[in-house]
Design a protein around this motif. Structure first.
Motif, PDB file in Angstrom:
ATOM      1  N   GLU A   3       0.817  -1.364  -0.326  1.00 21.29           N
ATOM      2  CA  GLU A   3       0.235   0.007  -0.020  1.00 21.29           C
ATOM      3  C   GLU A   3       0.896   1.353   0.050  1.00 21.29           C
ATOM      4  O   GLU A   3       0.704   2.052  -0.566  1.00 21.29           O
ATOM      5  CB  GLU A   3      -0.656  -0.459   1.770  1.00 21.29           C
ATOM      6  N   ILE A   4       2.330   1.543   0.770  1.00 22.45           N
ATOM      7  CA  ILE A   4       3.158   1.833   0.689  1.00 22.45           C
ATOM      8  C   ILE A   4       3.893   2.473  -0.642  1.00 22.45           C
ATOM      9  O   ILE A   4       3.559   3.503  -0.865  1.00 22.45           O
ATOM     10  CB  ILE A   4       4.179   2.460   2.207  1.00 22.45           C
ATOM     11  N   ARG A   5       4.046   1.442  -1.964  1.00 20.35           N
ATOM     12  CA  ARG A   5       4.176   1.707  -2.743  1.00 20.35           C
ATOM     13  C   ARG A   5       4.116   2.263  -3.420  1.00 20.35           C
ATOM     14  O   ARG A   5       4.334   2.639  -4.573  1.00 20.35           O
ATOM     15  CB  ARG A   5       5.102   0.237  -3.109  1.00 20.35           C
ATOM     16  N   ARG A   6       2.070   1.548  -3.237  1.00 19.50           N
ATOM     17  CA  ARG A   6       1.185   2.664  -4.664  1.00 19.50           C
ATOM     18  C   ARG A   6       1.155   3.916  -4.541  1.00 19.50           C
ATOM     19  O   ARG A   6       1.274   4.279  -4.877  1.00 19.50           O
ATOM     20  CB  ARG A   6       0.105   1.747  -4.255  1.00 19.50           C
ATOM     21  N   PHE A   7       1.407   4.160  -2.861  1.00 17.02           N
ATOM     22  CA  PHE A   7       1.015   5.876  -2.252  1.00 17.02           C
ATOM     23  C   PHE A   7       2.559   6.015  -2.851  1.00 17.02           C
ATOM     24  O   PHE A   7       2.316   7.347  -3.505  1.00 17.02           O
ATOM     25  CB  PHE A   7       1.488   5.911  -1.128  1.00 17.02           C
ATOM     26  N   MET A   8       3.715   5.476  -2.637  1.00 19.57           N
ATOM     27  CA  MET A   8       4.792   6.569  -3.572  1.00 19.57           C
ATOM     28  C   MET A   8       4.632   6.735  -4.778  1.00 19.57           C
ATOM     29  O   MET A   8       4.964   7.970  -5.384  1.00 19.57           O
ATOM     30  CB  MET A   8       6.036   5.186  -3.234  1.00 19.57           C
ATOM     31  N   VAL A   9       3.739   5.623  -5.603  1.00 16.70           N
ATOM     32  CA  VAL A   9       4.300   5.597  -6.841  1.00 16.70           C
ATOM     33  C   VAL A   9       2.757   6.808  -7.209  1.00 16.70           C
ATOM     34  O   VAL A   9       3.329   7.968  -8.251  1.00 16.70           O
ATOM     35  CB  VAL A   9       3.658   4.896  -7.809  1.00 16.70           C
ATOM     36  N   GLU A  10       1.794   7.162  -6.896  1.00 21.08           N
ATOM     37  CA  GLU A  10       0.643   8.100  -6.710  1.00 21.08           C
ATOM     38  C   GLU A  10       1.424   9.680  -6.866  1.00 21.08           C
ATOM     39  O   GLU A  10       1.310  10.373  -6.974  1.00 21.08           O
ATOM     40  CB  GLU A  10      -0.509   7.958  -5.937  1.00 21.08           C
ATOM     41  N   GLU A  11       2.731   9.352  -5.180  1.00 21.67           N
ATOM     42  CA  GLU A  11       3.057  10.991  -5.269  1.00 21.67           C
ATOM     43  C   GLU A  11       4.760  11.007  -6.348  1.00 21.67           C
ATOM     44  O   GLU A  11       4.584  12.287  -5.760  1.00 21.67           O
ATOM     45  CB  GLU A  11       3.557  11.320  -4.029  1.00 21.67           C
ATOM     46  N   GLY A  12       4.486  10.518  -7.032  1.00 23.24           N
ATOM     47  CA  GLY A  12       5.581  10.866  -8.415  1.00 23.24           C
ATOM     48  C   GLY A  12       6.778  10.349  -7.686  1.00 23.24           C
ATOM     49  O   GLY A  12       7.167  10.563  -8.863  1.00 23.24           O
ATOM     50  N   ALA A  13       6.800   8.909  -7.786  1.00 24.90           N
ATOM     51  CA  ALA A  13       8.135   8.499  -6.920  1.00 24.90           C
ATOM     52  C   ALA A  13       8.743   8.015  -8.043  1.00 24.90           C
ATOM     53  O   ALA A  13      10.369   8.387  -7.841  1.00 24.90           O
ATOM     54  CB  ALA A  13       8.157   7.625  -5.993  1.00 24.90           C
ATOM     55  N   ILE A  14       8.088   7.707  -9.300  1.00 28.38           N
ATOM     56  CA  ILE A  14       8.886   7.086 -10.231  1.00 28.38           C
ATOM     57  C   ILE A  14       9.564   8.071 -11.419  1.00 28.38           C
ATOM     58  O   ILE A  14      10.949   7.808 -11.639  1.00 28.38           O
ATOM     59  CB  ILE A  14       7.866   7.065 -11.458  1.00 28.38           C
ATOM     60  N   SER A  15       8.740   9.545 -11.389  1.00 34.05           N
ATOM     61  CA  SER A  15       9.686  10.310 -12.566  1.00 34.05           C
ATOM     62  C   SER A  15      10.916  10.933 -11.672  1.00 34.05           C
ATOM     63  O   SER A  15      11.774  11.467 -12.032  1.00 34.05           O
ATOM     64  CB  SER A  15       8.516  11.717 -12.628  1.00 34.05           C
ATOM     65  N   THR A  16      10.862  11.617 -10.346  1.00 35.34           N
ATOM     66  CA  THR A  16      11.157  11.429  -9.415  1.00 35.34           C
ATOM     67  C   THR A  16      12.687  11.236  -9.081  1.00 35.34           C
ATOM     68  O   THR A  16      14.067  11.287  -9.724  1.00 35.34           O
ATOM     69  CB  THR A  16      10.671  11.446  -7.791  1.00 35.34           C
ATOM     70  N   PHE A  17      12.740   9.735  -9.075  1.00 35.41           N
ATOM     71  CA  PHE A  17      14.104   8.801  -9.550  1.00 35.41           C
ATOM     72  C   PHE A  17      14.544   8.866 -10.707  1.00 35.41           C
ATOM     73  O   PHE A  17      15.664   8.608 -10.852  1.00 35.41           O
ATOM     74  CB  PHE A  17      13.893   7.283  -8.621  1.00 35.41           C
TER      75      PHE A  17
END
Length: 580
Positions: free
Chosen positions: A319-333
């Motif tokens: 659930e936290i991993r999905r939230f990270m993605v929603e918060e833009g983790a992929i583009s950030t990294f």
């Protein structure tokens, strides 16, 4: 005694009655009276709920006053007036306790009222004591210096020293608080026994947690440093969490100094090694704060590394991993991966692999946002990627693309093979090994990929590596070649260069052959016998005797190859006779 009298008035009256003066002895007398009253309160036979509340306040006062015992307050009128006022209230409360023990009070309602009044006075004392402590009443001139115990000191001496540090942390001014924190950091860094004493002294943990939100940068940083040392012990992490350290640490991430943020991130990294703490970090806004820190690619590499380390730990919870993605983790990294800083590159690649592991939708999102494109172009020798980042990029590309035909086609379109063959020629052994491994795995995907590898020129490079120093490289090169030459187009290309066949036969020599890959070498030759030109290339090689010797020893593949060559000679002979 009138209820409306001020504490100071009561104190003056009490002084006149008791002859008390503002000396250190008074504090000891007050503490002793507190202790006696606490004992007496347990013997009361009525109004148990009210006495329980009074007892809790007495215990807090006892803790607060005993912390000041090692200090000289002769010149501090505010503290002396307060202790005298407390003494007056203790005397009144002791009288009430006696009557409740002996059941000698005149009426229940009146006694209840008296208990409420004395309880409210203790509340006022606690509030006043807090104000005095917050004002930093202890300064260097008033302090009685307690020297740090030497090596091999007894536990009692160590505890006494920690208690003195606690006093300075509680009631000292900002300078003395910083000095006490320095002393605390010194001893816990030198001796694990002090860490245990500090953790057992829960009041210190509470102060450290409070200091994380101090307006003083120095106090905040020193507190975070001490908490980091404590968090380094698995057995003490739960005590830190129980003291409420997570929320203040996240606030340090949001608004602390650069050093404070780095320390806070390192503490959270250690605490989130236990997934039970992950939810607390996420619930307090930790994910958003950490991602923001990772967005700043020009910030401290150490801070970036620590922040990313926390996110890696948190990513273990779906659930936290999905939230990270929603918060833009992929583009950030992906942006961090394209930075000039090696630490940012490495952490970004590792993080993207972690969140994509066993999560197909996230893997596809990384590909869609051109994460794989960045990885492929990072393999260029003139790219911003360091050698270590290139190694990680190769592993990440395998994880992202090698299991899907669609992803493989995209990968080829990005020019991956041209970059991979350059890495196979690399003088950096670690990169070369990973490149060979990638080629080996590609040979196990599809015939079209094997053809593409042949077209790109991989076979001569793999032949060159058949006698490499690394046993693993030799075997992977031989097996990859074996799979490639079973494709007709590749086999024709392989045979066209006589060196390839000669080198395979040469390596069969007992002095040169590497026993681990001999079976693959024979399999390559067996594949070549499927064509007329292949049989001819083997038969005409000056190293044919190496194959013949293996056949004579009874090795199956070698005998099969020789039989095919013999049939070929017979057919050639018959063809010659018939053409006469």
């Amino acid at each position: 005694m009138g209820v409306n009298k001020s504490l100071e008035e009561e104190a003056r009256e009490h002084n006149e009655d008791q002859g008390l003066n503002e000396s250190p002895t008074n504090l000891r007398q007050v503490i002793e009276r507190l202790s006696s009253l606490l004992s007496l309160s347990h013997s009361t036979k009525v109004f148990h709920g009210k006495w329980q509340m009074i007892r809790e306040k007495l215990e807090k006062l006892y803790t607060g006053l005993t912390a000041a015992e090692n200090c000289d307050f002769a010149s501090n009128s505010a503290f002396s007036e307060l202790t005298n006022a407390i003494s007056v209230t203790l005397k009144s409360c002791t009288g009430l306790a006696d009557r409740c023990v002996n059941l000698s009070y005149s009426g229940k309602l009146l006694m209840q009222s008296d208990l409420d009044v004395v309880s409210s006075k203790f509340d006022a004392h606690l509030k006043s004591l807090g104000k005095v402590y917050n004002a930093g009443i202890l300064n260097q001139a008033q302090a009685i210096v307690v020297l740090k115990p030497g090596v091999g000191a007894s536990r009692d001496d160590m505890k006494f020293y920690v208690k003195d540090l606690l006093t300075r942390l509680k009631i000292g001014g900002s300078v003395m608080k910083r000095q006490a924190l320095d002393g605390l950091d010194e001893v816990i860094s030198e001796d694990e026994k002090y860490v245990k004493i500090v953790v057992e002294t829960s009041e210190i943990l509470g102060l450290l947690v409070n200091f994380l939100e101090s307006g003083s940068v120095e106090i905040q940083e020193q507190s975070a440093k001490i908490v980091l040392v404590i968090a380094g012990f698995d057995s003490y992490k739960s005590a830190l969490v129980g003291a409420g350290v997570i929320a203040p640490l996240i606030r340090v991430l949001e608004s602390g100094s650069e050093m404070g943020k780095e320390m806070a991130a390192k503490v959270l990294k250690k605490l989130t090694e236990n997934s039970d703490n992950s939810w607390s970090v996420s619930a307090n806004g930790g994910v958003t704060a950490l991602l923001k820190l990772c967005t700043n690619v020009n910030g401290s590499p150490e801070l970036m590394s620590a922040s990313c380390g926390v996110l890696k730990n948190l990513a273990g919870v779906e659930e936290i991993r999905r939230f990270m993605v929603e918060e833009g983790a992929i583009s950030t990294f992906i942006r961090a991966m394209n930075s000039k800083d090696e630490v940012s590159q490495i952490n970004a690649i590792e993080f993207l692999q972690i969140i994509a592991c066993c999560d197909e939708p996230i893997r596809l999102m990384i590909i869609k946002e051109r994460g794989v494109y960045s990885l492929v172009h990072g393999l260029d020798q003139n790219s911003l990627f360091s050698t270590k980042a290139r190694e990680l990029a190769l592993r990440a590309i395998e994880n992202f693309c090698f299991t899907s035909s669609t992803s493989l086609a995209l990968l080829i379109g990005y020019g991956f093979l041209a970059r991979l063959i350059v890495l196979i020629r690399s003088v950096e052994v670690s990169l070369q090994e990973l490149a060979v491994k990638a080629a080996y795995h590609l040979c196990g995907t599809s015939e079209d990929i094997k053809k593409a590898l042949g077209d790109t020129g991989f076979m001569p490079e793999l032949v060159r590596l058949l006698d490499a120093r690394s046993f693993e490289v030799r075997d992977m090169a031989a097996e990859a070649l074996c799979k490639m030459v079973w494709v007709s187009k590749n086999r024709k290309r392989f045979i066209q260069d006589n060196f390839n066949t000669d080198r395979i036969l040469q390596l069969l020599n007992s002095d040169e052959a590497k026993t681990g890959n001999k079976k693959f070498l024979l399999s390559i030759l067996l594949s070549l016998t499927n064509s007329q030109s292949g049989r001819k290339a083997i038969a005409s090689s000056r190293y044919l005797k190496n194959l013949e010797r293996l056949a004579e020893t009874g090795i199956g593949d070698a005998r099969s190859i020789m039989k095919k060559l013999s049939r070929n000679r017979l057919q050639s002979l018959l063809s010659g006779i018939l053409n006469i």
